[in-house]
Design a protein around this motif. Structure first.
Motif, PDB file in Angstrom:
ATOM      1  N   ARG A  26       0.833  -1.206   0.000  1.00  0.00           N
ATOM      2  CA  ARG A  26       0.000   0.000   0.000  1.00  0.00           C
ATOM      3  C   ARG A  26       0.869   1.258   0.000  1.00  0.00           C
ATOM      4  NH1 ARG A  26      -2.677  -0.396   4.990  1.00  0.00           N
ATOM      5  NH2 ARG A  26      -3.970   1.398   4.480  1.00  0.00           N
ATOM      6  N   TYR A  29       2.154   1.649  -3.492  1.00  0.00           N
ATOM      7  CA  TYR A  29       1.074   2.020  -4.410  1.00  0.00           C
ATOM      8  C   TYR A  29       0.739   3.507  -4.291  1.00  0.00           C
ATOM      9  CZ  TYR A  29      -3.180   1.389  -7.182  1.00  0.00           C
ATOM     10  OH  TYR A  29      -4.138   1.466  -8.162  1.00  0.00           O
ATOM     11  N   PHE A  30       0.670   4.003  -3.070  1.00  0.00           N
ATOM     12  CA  PHE A  30       0.253   5.393  -2.887  1.00  0.00           C
ATOM     13  C   PHE A  30       1.390   6.398  -2.988  1.00  0.00           C
ATOM     14  CE2 PHE A  30      -3.394   3.156  -1.103  1.00  0.00           C
ATOM     15  CZ  PHE A  30      -4.366   3.719  -1.903  1.00  0.00           C
ATOM     16  N   GLU A  83     -10.106   4.084   0.865  1.00  0.00           N
ATOM     17  CA  GLU A  83      -8.895   3.770   0.109  1.00  0.00           C
ATOM     18  C   GLU A  83      -9.188   3.141  -1.249  1.00  0.00           C
ATOM     19  OE1 GLU A  83      -5.243   0.788   0.932  1.00  0.00           O
ATOM     20  OE2 GLU A  83      -5.584   2.282   2.496  1.00  0.00           O
ATOM     21  N   SER A  86      -9.276   5.638  -4.041  1.00  0.00           N
ATOM     22  CA  SER A  86      -7.967   6.102  -4.506  1.00  0.00           C
ATOM     23  C   SER A  86      -7.255   5.041  -5.328  1.00  0.00           C
ATOM     24  CB  SER A  86      -7.100   6.507  -3.316  1.00  0.00           C
ATOM     25  OG  SER A  86      -7.673   7.603  -2.642  1.00  0.00           O
ATOM     26  N   LYS A  90      -6.370   5.685  -9.578  1.00  0.00           N
ATOM     27  CA  LYS A  90      -5.064   5.630 -10.231  1.00  0.00           C
ATOM     28  C   LYS A  90      -5.091   4.803 -11.513  1.00  0.00           C
ATOM     29  CE  LYS A  90      -1.889   6.627  -6.517  1.00  0.00           C
ATOM     30  NZ  LYS A  90      -0.443   6.593  -6.366  1.00  0.00           N
ATOM     31  N   MET A 131      -4.563  14.132  -5.804  1.00  0.00           N
ATOM     32  CA  MET A 131      -3.303  13.393  -5.893  1.00  0.00           C
ATOM     33  C   MET A 131      -2.295  14.147  -6.758  1.00  0.00           C
ATOM     34  SD  MET A 131      -4.277   9.337  -6.032  1.00  0.00           S
ATOM     35  CE  MET A 131      -5.907   9.298  -6.765  1.00  0.00           C
TER      36      MET A 131
END
Length: 149
Positions: A26, A29-30, A83, A86, A90, A131
């Motif tokens: 995670r 990924y973020f 989450e 998000s 992406k 983002m």
């Protein structure tokens, strides 16, 4: 399913997100995964972070399947999670190309959940803008720090 059973599933999903490998996935990924093209996606899926990418997307797709099948109510899920939005934000701009390469079921449960969520697609657009602003701010901070050293 009773509210208590739904709550138990929500808590189990949270517990799974806290597992060490999942946390690393995670974080990657973020913080690092910001695909702007199918080439960016392919670099990630074929590179050293393939497991991270697959783990995060498949986890949230699995959770979405629980909601889509009625095991967890949409309202409870969206009140206790964000989450997944998000994660999908992406990959959504590349979804057609990703599905052409990897099959039509890629993130299909997540997409169905987003579409069932009030203003789901609108929220994705807003998330992508946030983002983008955060990435710009971080880049500016890094550039300033580099100039000072």
């Amino acid at each position: 399913m009773s509210k208590q059973e739904e709550a138990g599933l929500i808590l189990k999903l949270y517990e799974l997100r806290r597992e060490e490998t999942m946390r690393k996935a995670r974080d990657w990924y973020f913080m690092e995964f910001n695909p702007q093209s199918m080439a960016d996606f392919m670099q990630a899926i074929m590179g050293p972070h393939t497991g991270h990418l697959r783990m995060v997307v498949s986890y949230w797709d699995m959770a979405a399947a629980m909601v889509n099948s009625g095991a967890i109510s949409l309202q409870l899920f969206n009140e206790t999670n964000g989450e997944h939005m998000s994660v999908f934000a992406k990959i959504e701009p590349l979804l057609g190309d990703i599905r052409s390469a990897f099959g039509p079921q890629f993130a299909a449960n997540l997409e169905k959940l987003i579409d069932a969520t009030p203003d789901g697609r609108k929220r994705l657009v807003e998330l992508r803008e946030r983002m983008k602003a955060i990435r710009a701010q971080l880049a500016a901070q890094q550039a300033k720090a580099a100039q000072q050293s």
